[in-house]
Design a protein around this motif. Structure first.
Motif, short mmCIF file in Angstrom:
data_model
loop_
_atom_site.label_atom_id
_atom_site.label_comp_id
_atom_site.label_asym_id
_atom_site.label_seq_id
_atom_site.Cartn_x
_atom_site.Cartn_y
_atom_site.Cartn_z
N SER A 103 9.56 -0.35 -5.01
CA SER A 103 9.11 0.67 -5.98
C SER A 103 8.30 0.10 -7.14
N VAL A 104 8.22 -1.21 -7.29
CA VAL A 104 7.53 -1.82 -8.44
C VAL A 104 6.41 -2.74 -7.95
N SER A 105 5.20 -2.50 -8.44
CA SER A 105 4.05 -3.34 -8.15
C SER A 105 3.45 -3.87 -9.45
N LEU A 106 3.05 -5.14 -9.44
CA LEU A 106 2.44 -5.78 -10.60
C LEU A 106 1.02 -6.22 -10.23
N ALA A 107 0.11 -6.16 -11.20
CA ALA A 107 -1.27 -6.54 -10.93
C ALA A 107 -1.86 -7.31 -12.10
N VAL A 108 -2.76 -8.23 -11.79
CA VAL A 108 -3.54 -8.94 -12.80
C VAL A 108 -4.97 -9.08 -12.26
N VAL A 109 -5.96 -8.85 -13.12
CA VAL A 109 -7.35 -8.95 -12.69
C VAL A 109 -8.20 -9.51 -13.82
N GLY A 110 -9.08 -10.42 -13.47
CA GLY A 110 -10.09 -10.92 -14.40
C GLY A 110 -11.45 -10.38 -13.98
N GLN A 111 -12.14 -9.72 -14.91
CA GLN A 111 -13.44 -9.12 -14.61
C GLN A 111 -14.55 -9.86 -15.34
N ASN A 112 -15.72 -9.88 -14.72
CA ASN A 112 -16.92 -10.49 -15.31
C ASN A 112 -16.63 -11.93 -15.74
N ALA A 130 3.03 -0.64 -11.80
CA ALA A 130 3.17 0.71 -11.23
C ALA A 130 4.59 0.89 -10.73
N LEU A 131 5.15 2.06 -10.99
CA LEU A 131 6.51 2.39 -10.58
C LEU A 131 6.46 3.60 -9.66
N SER A 132 6.87 3.42 -8.41
CA SER A 132 6.89 4.51 -7.43
C SER A 132 8.31 5.06 -7.34
N LEU A 133 8.53 6.22 -7.91
CA LEU A 133 9.86 6.83 -7.89
C LEU A 133 10.14 7.50 -6.55
N SER A 134 9.08 7.84 -5.83
CA SER A 134 9.19 8.41 -4.49
C SER A 134 7.81 8.27 -3.85
N ALA A 136 5.87 10.58 -3.43
CA ALA A 136 5.00 11.56 -4.06
C ALA A 136 4.76 11.32 -5.55
N LEU A 137 5.61 10.51 -6.21
CA LEU A 137 5.55 10.38 -7.66
C LEU A 137 5.37 8.91 -8.06
N VAL A 138 4.29 8.64 -8.83
CA VAL A 138 3.97 7.29 -9.28
C VAL A 138 3.63 7.31 -10.76
N PHE A 139 4.17 6.34 -11.51
CA PHE A 139 3.80 6.12 -12.91
C PHE A 139 3.19 4.73 -13.04
N ASP A 140 2.21 4.59 -13.93
CA ASP A 140 1.65 3.25 -14.13
C ASP A 140 1.25 3.03 -15.59
N PHE A 141 1.20 1.77 -15.94
CA PHE A 141 0.79 1.34 -17.28
C PHE A 141 -0.08 0.11 -17.13
N ASP A 142 -1.16 0.06 -17.90
CA ASP A 142 -1.96 -1.16 -17.90
C ASP A 142 -2.53 -1.44 -19.28
N GLU A 166 1.00 10.27 -11.36
CA GLU A 166 0.45 11.13 -10.31
C GLU A 166 1.60 11.72 -9.50
N TYR A 167 1.51 13.02 -9.25
CA TYR A 167 2.45 13.69 -8.36
C TYR A 167 1.67 14.28 -7.20
N PHE A 168 2.03 13.88 -5.97
CA PHE A 168 1.32 14.33 -4.78
C PHE A 168 2.04 15.56 -4.23
N LEU A 169 1.53 16.71 -4.57
CA LEU A 169 2.18 17.98 -4.24
C LEU A 169 1.86 18.37 -2.80
N GLY A 170 2.90 18.54 -2.00
CA GLY A 170 2.73 19.03 -0.64
C GLY A 170 1.89 18.14 0.24
N GLN A 171 1.80 16.86 -0.06
CA GLN A 171 0.99 15.93 0.73
C GLN A 171 -0.50 16.32 0.78
#
Length: 243
Positions: A103-112, A130-134, A136-142, A166-171
């Motif tokens: 349910s937890v993803s971490l990311a790091v990116v260097g641009q330019n 990013a935190l995936s509670l299900s 259909a439901l994802v929260f993220d912070f960056d 983001e909430y994915f309603l009804g697929q």
């Protein structure tokens, strides 16, 4: 973006399915035209960006990605360029995603990472979770840190922060809401004057779409809710999926 008549059109194609080695790759190209105004002068802002992005799973939960890209961007009034707003040449991004748990993803990116000596295309560090509670439901912070270079002032590290869900309603229907504390283009361009403070502002974000296995249609809206100008940004995306 009506405040400076910005029009940005992007086209991309990505293949993440056919490589037996697990390699994903994408080509993209963006074209931009705008007419900003600064200190009573009207400018013309034009440019394009094209690149090749590839990613590869180094392990079951770890992915590495690299983008090589070419920029051409210039902001002029008559035949005179806005100081520090010209960028032309090759640069690259490098990023990684770690799926720490289901349910937890971490990311790091260097641009330019190849510095183009322009506040338009600054070296940038992005950090995200990013935190995936299900399904259909994802929260993220960056958090995004830019090292801005201006001709008449010292290089400045400027950070922006973004949170959303983001909430994915009804697929079928992705529903999105978000908030960010970041910089408008007008703020960044006005900072060519050392007497102008570089202050971030607050933004509200909303988006919705309709997605099937064959295609997706999405719209987004960003509204500045603090500071001067009350900048608005509208976006539209059409996606076609080939199985």
């Amino acid at each position: 973006r009506p405040q400076d008549n910005l029009n940005l059109v992007g086209v991309n194609i990505t293949d993440s399915a056919t490589s037996k080695a697990g390699l994903a790759a994408g080509l993209y190209s963006n074209f931009m035209n705008a007419e900003p105004s600064l200190n009573g002068l009207s400018y013309t802002r034009r440019g394009h960006e094209a690149g090749l992005a590839v990613s590869y799973p180094l392990a079951e939960r770890l992915i590495l990605g690299v983008t090589n890209k070419y920029y051409y961007l210039d902001t002029t009034t008559g035949a005179v360029s806005l100081a520090g707003a010209r960028a032309r040449g090759w640069t690259m991004d490098i990023g990684s995603v770690l799926r720490a748990t289901e349910s937890v993803s971490l990311a790091v990116v260097g641009q330019n990472l190849v510095d183009m000596k322009s506040w338009e295309v600054p070296p940038t560090l992005g950090l995200g979770v990013a935190l995936s509670l299900s399904q259909a439901l994802v929260f993220d912070f960056d958090a995004v840190i830019r090292w801005l270079e201006y001709p008449a002032r010292a290089t400045k590290a400027a950070a922006g922060y973004h949170v959303g869900g983001e909430y994915f309603l009804g697929q079928r229907f992705p529903l999105r809401l978000g908030y960010s504390y970041d910089y408008t283009y007008r703020t960044l361009s006005a900072a060519t004057d050392p007497a102008v403070a570089l202050n971030a502002d607050s933004f509200f974000h909303a988006g919705l779409g309709y997605v099937t296995p064959q295609f997706g249609l999405e719209v987004g809206y960003r509204q500045q809710v603090s500071g001067d100008g009350r900048e608005s940004l509208f976006s539209f995306a059409l996606k076609l999926f080939v199985q």
